[in-house]
Design an enzyme around this catalytic site. Structure first.
Site, PDB file in Angstrom:
ATOM      1  N   ASP A  60       0.774  -1.036  -0.101  1.00 45.66           N
ATOM      2  CA  ASP A  60       0.043   0.088   0.128  1.00 45.66           C
ATOM      3  C   ASP A  60       0.696   1.217  -0.002  1.00 45.66           C
ATOM      4  O   ASP A  60       2.113   1.458   0.487  1.00 45.66           O
ATOM      5  CB  ASP A  60      -1.097   0.075   1.347  1.00 45.66           C
ATOM      6  CG  ASP A  60      -0.148  -0.098   2.532  1.00 45.66           C
ATOM      7  OD1 ASP A  60       0.898  -0.688   2.503  1.00 45.66           O
ATOM      8  OD2 ASP A  60      -0.409   0.700   3.412  1.00 45.66           O
ATOM      9  N   GLU A  61       0.228   2.155  -0.656  1.00 48.28           N
ATOM     10  CA  GLU A  61       0.623   3.770  -0.305  1.00 48.28           C
ATOM     11  C   GLU A  61       2.328   3.726  -0.535  1.00 48.28           C
ATOM     12  O   GLU A  61       3.028   4.570   0.169  1.00 48.28           O
ATOM     13  CB  GLU A  61       0.595   4.291   0.868  1.00 48.28           C
ATOM     14  CG  GLU A  61      -0.993   4.365   1.227  1.00 48.28           C
ATOM     15  CD  GLU A  61      -1.370   4.745   2.899  1.00 48.28           C
ATOM     16  OE1 GLU A  61      -2.089   5.677   2.855  1.00 48.28           O
ATOM     17  OE2 GLU A  61      -0.636   4.189   3.612  1.00 48.28           O
TER      18      GLU A  61
END
Ligand code: ACM
Length: 552
Positions: free
Chosen positions: A351-352
């Site tokens: 993620d991210e």
């Protein structure tokens, strides 16, 4: 108000008669009238029939009679849940060694726990169970010890909340009655998870065991531990000691660092196994890695170690994608974490990763997931991992965008399905338990369309989030708690309860008509469940959208 569908229907037969019968017994005995409460169970069972029969009564002579593989260990856990409050001995006795048979007077007060093939509802052998209570006794059966364990969570909820107290309740004359019911039950989704972020703040073995105890009450069967992030590295890895010596020391605001030794982790895995909870370890890659980079500068492209990080920003760190040292590191970590993990899943984050160029991200993810799959584990990734199309077959995507997908989240998530995998739903605007309940909350954040009320945590439809991700593509549901604003287990509990009850009911109970669960029907059960938690000393937020009874 939407109509709630039940598979076999809910029959509420005469509770008045039942209460009257119990009252007569009490009058004869000259004791305080017993309280037989209408069953208020979370998650709502598939089928619950309240019977026009006298209640089951647990008494000083009651025994827990066990039969079949694994039943004894479950019986011991039930006995220890009830012993402190009741003061009863509650011996756990093998059926073959029990001196009275099921038809005698004494057996009327026994709890029989039986594991036997063919006793769970058909097609639901893994976790299904059947429970019958009344003046004849209490009988719980399942095909597996796991089914029995889920069933004892229901049985507990048939007694008054005070049975959960760790201190002796009432004195002479206190009675422990359970309404007479027949229940058949099994889960809607195979994966029902809670996630604890032990990276932003560290939670030690005692705390995590407590959270395992808490979540087990709701029939949760997975605990995802977010073990690494920018603010801390929490798991010992042989050959890379600085990960914990350096990266383990920091936390948000430098409030609570720490890490698990391999022995600690093994203790958690074993503890969770006794509660039929699978630990899902997450090593978040290639972003969210500042703590690792601060420990080993060779993992950065510049060769310079960044300082330890104690803030709450995201998206600024990445391991060096073009360095073979990175892959040696990941391979060591993945192999050791897989070896420590008897469960089938290994979560590799994804993620991210805002500081990793897209092409590098895809290359990195495809290489490390292919390598990690060689351990035999099924890989899980946050939905952004789906930007890489060449994932090991069956990789699971964890969706954490909103109930209305944002910024390509839908497309990324569909990658997993197209690749033969399923999806774990964690829509952040309804199941991120670190969102504030209401403005002014002492903990939590609001970025995921917060505040998130209890009503909102219950009022969403798993099958209506992503076109192409329907019932069969959903492995399950998970409620994460990110701990930027929490560093005590009581804070975590405050944020989790009662909203985890909403989420686990959606994950366990049958799909309602149009997948629309009925909050008005849930609300009083959420209150009853929360009172039970309070009796057990678990912190609950008395959120304003539930019909609380005044605290005693
Ligand atoms: C996430 O909340 N970044 C998975």
């Amino acid at each position: 108000m939407p109509r709630r569908r039940t598979v076999l229907g809910i029959v509420v037969a005469s509770l008045v008669v039942l209460a009257a019968a119990a009252g007569t017994t009490a009058a004869i005995a000259g004791l305080r009238p017993p309280e037989v409460t209408m069953p208020q169970i979370v998650p709502q069972p598939v089928s619950l029939t309240t019977r026009d029969r006298a209640p089951f009564e647990l008494v000083g002579e009651s025994r827990i009679i066990v039969d079949g593989a694994g039943a004894e260990a479950v019986g011991e856990q039930l006995a220890s849940a009830f012993r402190s409050s009741t003061g009863f001995e509650l011996p756990v006795i093998a059926r073959s060694a029990a001196t009275t048979d099921a038809t005698t007077d004494a057996a009327r007060h026994d709890i029989a726990l039986t594991v036997a093939p063919g006793s769970a509802p058909i097609g639901h052998e893994q976790e299904g169970y059947a429970l019958s209570t009344g003046a004849h006794g209490a009988a719980l059966t399942g095909d597996t010890a796991e089914g029995l364990f889920r069933g004892i969570q229901t049985l507990r909820q048939l007694f008054p909340p005070s049975i959960e107290s760790s201190e002796r309740v009432g004195g002479f004359g206190a009675r422990w009655l359970a309404a007479s019911v027949d229940i058949e039950d099994y889960p809607r989704f195979a994966y029902r998870g809670a996630m604890l972020d032990v990276a932003r703040h560290f939670f030690d073995v005692t705390d995590v065991k407590r959270y395992i105890d808490d979540i087990a009450l709701l029939k949760t069967n997975h605990l995802h531990l977010h073990l690494t992030d920018d603010q801390g590295w929490r798991i010992e890895i042989d050959g890379w000691p600085k990960l914990t010596e350096v990266g383990g020391t920091s936390s948000v605001n430098d409030e609570r660092g720490g890490f698990y030794t391999k022995a600690d982790y093994a203790e958690l895995v074993a503890y969770a196994q006794r509660k039929f909870i699978t630990i899902v370890p997450e090593i978040d890659l290639p972003g969210h890695t500042n703590a690792a980079l601060a420990s080993y500068p060779e993992l950065t492209c510049s060769g310079q170690a960044p300082a330890l990080y104690t803030g709450i920003e995201v998206g600024f760190s990445t391991v060096c994608i073009n360095s073979e040292e990175t892959y040696r590191f990941v391979s060591d970590v993945v192999r050791q974490v897989a070896a420590m993990t008897p469960g089938p899943y290994l979560h590799l984050g994804g993620d991210e990763s805002l500081s990793t160029p897209e092409a590098d991200f895809v290359r990195f993810i495809e290489r490390v997931t292919a390598d990690a799959a060689l351990t035999g584990k099924t890989i899980i990734g946050w939905h952004e991992m789906g930007a890489a199309k060449n994932l090991p077959p069956g990789t699971i995507g964890q969706y954490w965008s909103f109930t209305r997908p944002q910024e390509g989240a839908e497309e990324d998530t569909l990658t997993f399905v197209q690749n033969g995998g399923q999806v774990i739903l964690s829509p952040a605007d309804v199941v991120y338990l670190d969102m504030v309940y209401e403005t002014g909350s002492p903990f939590g954040q609001a970025w995921a369309e917060g505040p998130t009320s209890v009503r909102e945590s219950y009022g969403w439809k798993p099958t209506r989030i992503i076109d192409g991700v329907d019932e069969d593509q959903i492995l399950g549901i998970e409620a994460p708690i990110w701990t930027e604003t929490m560093h005590r287990m009581q804070d975590v509990e405050y944020m989790a309860f009662p909203r985890l009850a909403s989420v686990m009911e959606i994950a366990w109970s049958p799909m309602a008509e149009h997948d629309q669960h009925d909050f008005e029907a849930f609300a009083p059960r959420a209150v009853a469940f929360s009172e039970r938690l309070e009796a057990a000393g678990i912190t609950v937020h008395r959120a304003p959208d539930l019909p609380w009874t005044p605290a005693q």
